[in-house]
Design a protein around this motif. Structure first.
Motif, mmCIF file in Angstrom:
data_model
loop_
_atom_site.group_PDB
_atom_site.id
_atom_site.type_symbol
_atom_site.label_atom_id
_atom_site.label_comp_id
_atom_site.label_asym_id
_atom_site.label_seq_id
_atom_site.Cartn_x
_atom_site.Cartn_y
_atom_site.Cartn_z
ATOM 1 N N ARG A 17 13.491 3.381 30.101
ATOM 2 C CA ARG A 17 13.944 4.567 29.374
ATOM 3 C C ARG A 17 12.831 5.614 29.269
ATOM 4 O O ARG A 17 13.058 6.803 29.436
ATOM 5 N N GLU A 68 21.336 0.066 21.831
ATOM 6 C CA GLU A 68 21.315 0.497 23.224
ATOM 7 C C GLU A 68 20.014 0.112 23.925
ATOM 8 O O GLU A 68 19.902 0.175 25.142
ATOM 9 N N GLU B 30 32.342 12.476 27.549
ATOM 10 C CA GLU B 30 32.540 11.310 26.692
ATOM 11 C C GLU B 30 33.876 11.415 25.943
ATOM 12 O O GLU B 30 34.638 10.449 25.874
ATOM 13 N N GLN B 41 31.268 1.986 27.098
ATOM 14 C CA GLN B 41 30.260 1.100 26.531
ATOM 15 C C GLN B 41 28.896 1.387 27.157
ATOM 16 O O GLN B 41 28.771 1.386 28.377
ATOM 17 N N TYR B 42 27.894 1.657 26.295
ATOM 18 C CA TYR B 42 26.531 1.846 26.794
ATOM 19 C C TYR B 42 25.767 0.549 26.576
ATOM 20 O O TYR B 42 25.847 -0.044 25.506
ATOM 21 N N GLY B 51 26.207 2.166 36.534
ATOM 22 C CA GLY B 51 27.377 1.962 35.689
ATOM 23 C C GLY B 51 28.388 1.041 36.342
ATOM 24 O O GLY B 51 28.146 0.517 37.432
ATOM 25 N N VAL B 64 27.981 2.190 31.101
ATOM 26 C CA VAL B 64 26.936 3.105 31.563
ATOM 27 C C VAL B 64 25.582 2.530 31.165
ATOM 28 O O VAL B 64 25.427 1.992 30.062
ATOM 29 N N ASN B 65 24.606 2.644 32.049
ATOM 30 C CA ASN B 65 23.254 2.156 31.762
ATOM 31 C C ASN B 65 22.602 3.033 30.694
ATOM 32 O O ASN B 65 22.272 4.191 30.939
ATOM 33 N N ALA B 66 22.429 2.458 29.497
ATOM 34 C CA ALA B 66 21.902 3.201 28.348
ATOM 35 C C ALA B 66 20.451 3.614 28.549
ATOM 36 O O ALA B 66 19.954 4.476 27.826
ATOM 37 N N GLN B 73 23.258 9.803 32.579
ATOM 38 C CA GLN B 73 24.353 8.975 32.052
ATOM 39 C C GLN B 73 25.680 9.724 32.096
ATOM 40 O O GLN B 73 26.733 9.142 32.337
ATOM 41 N N ALA B 77 28.955 8.384 33.890
ATOM 42 C CA ALA B 77 30.229 8.252 33.163
ATOM 43 C C ALA B 77 31.344 8.972 33.927
ATOM 44 O O ALA B 77 32.458 8.444 34.081
#
Lengths: 119, 173
Positions: A17, A68, B30, B41-42, B51, B64-66, B73, B77
């Motif tokens: 991240r 998350e 979203e 869902q994240y 994703g 989706v990859n948070a 993202q 999505a």
């Protein structure tokens, strides 16, 4: 998830991240008032981490929910083998790793949970 | 599935934009997904996974990859929404996991069975997040130099997409 794997997984989530947001370890350290060395240790899974640091990191990394950033809880399996199809598979000749497959299965279980409760 | 039909994909995106009366960026992807009763869902996923799309017993799921940048993202999505709009039968049979989302060169495409779905999903996502008329309005009748990184980034920020997604769109103007 065993302790060691949990910290490794958390650390790699922080690192992924941070890079996605274009932050250096030093910049992230500054935001959460920790040393750059601590960030490096957390990212490599070598350092246990306190709960208030988890929250500070989630906020600094622009997450709306702490969850998350966290590896999923152990879930009851979906009860059947999920068939997974990978995009670009023929191009990359790669398949999903066991770890990634578990992540996707957990995501699906979580997504379906409230609905199962209602049923 | 047969050859890719990106025009069908773009038309589907445009009809959604009309349905929701989207008149200014950023497009609320979203909200659009949730209003279609798809569970969004994240979750943290491996870095190279963007994703997934799946329909389980009639319940639509988009993951989706948070860990990715929020603007990336949004593209993931929208790409997964495309699979629900265009490829419902495929994603009912197996979980469709998107490993990266990349643009393919023509030579790669012919050899691959699953690629038409990816081409269509990218065309849909691109049109949905950067609608042609809103892009034209943002460009104010002028153009943008593809080498001008600051200009591309400013444009990308308005639409809340990555500069890479904006470049992809501009080269398919």
């Amino acid at each position: 998830m065993a302790g060691e794997a949990l910290y490794k997984s958390f650390g790699s989530a922080v690192s992924t991240r941070r890079k996605a947001l274009g932050l250096t370890q030093a910049e992230l350290a500054g935001k959460v008032k920790m040393s750059r060395a601590s960030i490096a240790n957390i990212e490599s899974g070598r350092q246990n981490i306190l709960l208030h640091h988890v929250y500070a990191l989630a906020a600094a990394l622009d997450f709306t929910k702490v969850a998350e950033l966290l590896p999923p809880m152990p879930q009851k399996p979906l009860g059947e083998g999920l068939k997974m199809m990978l995009s670009n598979q023929a191009l990359s000749k790669q398949t999903l790793s066991q770890h990634a497959e578990a992540q996707v299965a957990d995501l699906i279980t979580t997504a379906l949970q409230p609905r199962r409760g209602k049923a | 599935m047969a050859d890719a039909d990106p025009e069908r994909a773009r038309a589907s995106a445009r009809s959604i934009l009309r349905e929701y009366g989207v008149s200014a960026p950023p497009v609320p992807v979203e909200r659009i997904i949730k209003s279609r009763k798809i569970v969004l869902q994240y979750a943290p996923l491996d870095e190279d996974l963007s994703g997934m799309a799946y329909i389980k017993d009639g319940v639509g799921i988009i993951g989706v990859n948070a860990l990715h940048h929020p603007n990336r993202q949004r593209f993931s999505a929208a790409h997964e929404l495309a699979h629900h709009m265009l490829h419902a039968s495929e994603i009912s049979q197996a979980v469709h996991v998107d490993k990266g989302i990349r643009v393919l060169f023509r030579d790669d495409v012919s050899a691959l069975g699953t690629e038409p779905m990816e081409i269509e999903a990218n065309a849909f996502a691109s049109e949905l997040l950067i609608p042609g008329d809103l892009l034209a309005a943002a460009l104010e009748g002028g153009g943008v130099d593809l080498e001008d990184e600051a200009a591309i980034e400013a444009l990308a920020r308005r639409f809340r997409v990555s500069p890479a997604a904006m470049r992809f769109r501009l080269t398919r103007w």
